[in-house]
Design a protein around this motif. Sequence first.
Motif: not given
Lengths: 524, 115
Positions: A59, A83, A86-87, A268, A287
């Motif tokens: 990250r 951003r 993820g998700e 996030r 997040r």
Amino acid sequence: MKEGFRHSMAWLHTWGGLLFGWLLFAVFITGSLGVFDEAISRWMGPPAQATAALSSEQRMEAVRLATRHLEQTAAHSPFWGIRLPGEGEGSLRLAWRDGVGQLRIDHLDPLSGTPLPATAQRESDGGHHFVHMHFQLQAGTFGIWLVGLATVALLVALISGVVVHKRIFKDFFTFRPAKGQRSWLDGHNAAGVLTLPFQLMIAYSGLVVFYDTYMPAAIAANFHDVDHYEQALLERPGRPARQGVAAPLLPLECLLAVGETRLGREARFLVLSAPGDAGALVRIFGRPLAEDGQQELVVNSGVAAFKGATGEALWLEEPGLAQGGGALLTQQVMVALHFVRFGGYPLKWLYFVSGLVGAVLIATGLVLFSLKRRKRQTPEFGAATASIHRLIEALNVAAVAGISLACIAFFWINRLLPTALEQRAEWEISLFFAVWALSLPHALLRPPLRAWWEQLGLAALLCLTLPLINAITTGDQLLAALARGDGARAGVELVAVAIGLLLAWLAWQLRRRQRLAMEPLEVH
Amino acid sequence: MAPFTTSVAALALAFAGLTTLALAMARHYGAIWRRSPTAAEAALLRALGALLLLEALLACTLGWGVVVGLVAWFCLLSVAGLGLVLLLPYAPQRVLLLAQAGAPLALLLLLAGGR
């Protein structure tokens, strides 16, 4: 006296409901769709990538690559947004404003920093379009005010409706189908009475979300601006002002690491205000975790803020903690009630259904207005009565069937617009409005019943064939999405098909009704 | 307990509770038994209906805690009530059957999940 009161309430309910119902139906239908904004965004966005979760080091490296890219392409932007993947989102998404103030988006590979081609991204507002539509009609502050006005009218209509409804307890479970106007009124009453707690809650909490916009006087009288008010309320230092002096940014990846430690969770999203300025502000958003909102209403994933040039920690909103005292907590609970980030999918479904019932409540009210006037012509507008009633019918069609058509058309537009198009997300929204706008002339040109079933029928067709157009344009199939457990994508199409069946039945009924009404004419 | 299990159980209990409350009214009682309920029958049905709604609330609090559970309960009552209102004029007997079968099954589900 008592009848006089009920009579004036009936007047208020009828005309207030009519005038604001046109707007409120759109608010309810888009707001209900907005409950599933993440699933809709997933469906509208690029194909799902198999994404392994990034490690903390990965990250940091991603943020370093993002900074390098933004320094080269967006040095003069007033803000940067980063951003992290993820998700279900595989790319590193960067946002900034170019020289003419236009929002620009780039996607990078999070591991190598290579820009990904726009064609692979299918840039779209996705489900956020519906969320934005329902509170500001994509019209900025003016839209927020307009929706606020309509929401107050909704509260008035709900309460005057209870006064007008004489047999609220006797008819609590009553629905008499196939009895014409009687059935429409029963449906209107049942929809309103049974979901009254939800409708009151959603209207009132919707107003509370924008309390500082709708009731600005107290803040304006006591504080320099909203920013100073927030500082006083949250007991935190102000946002650093733009200095006009260039100052190098601290390496963002270091701030990310510190921010994640302070938040106690993965980041996030990062937002930089005034990058490259001595007054740069860095905000790191946490997040959400899977267990957030299982037991509590207010879900807050935390924000850590730093000065960009010095790294000085400015403030920390800890995840899950409410700040700012009782009044703000009360407001946050109301906002949480409105946004339904708690309780997982069961609560989202309950809100979706209750919201659609709210839309049915408004639609049946609009239909009743016209039905009553079709039966007994009251010359309420003098010589112009007939043409005004005709206009109201057409507005009813556009406000109910037209917006439904525009909503499903938005999904089609998303699949049909070329992915390489500049300002693609804006085009999607413009075309959504174009479909809605076209529904009005259509409704004016066609006889009312015909306009109703043609628009609902077309919406039904678009709903029912959504899996087909998706399969043709992306090669992804509903069954394949189900098989790999992609509930968001499959769910969007399954719900579209279910709604399509309902609309098709409705359109078919209306078409039959129109044929029956025309028969005597054809005989002669 | 998994919110999915509890929401199914709570929905069944809310449906059964509202059905029972509806049956305490002459119009809906008459649609099934072709006569009006006696005062005692109506009172009994009302008490049973209220009890079932409380059990639905209990199910919600088991799944989500009191705070979220209370919100879930209100929404479930609305949705169950709408289902009831739409089904009642078409198939009153089947509504009764659904309520009679659903409530005990829901309670069993809750007991099994509560261990």
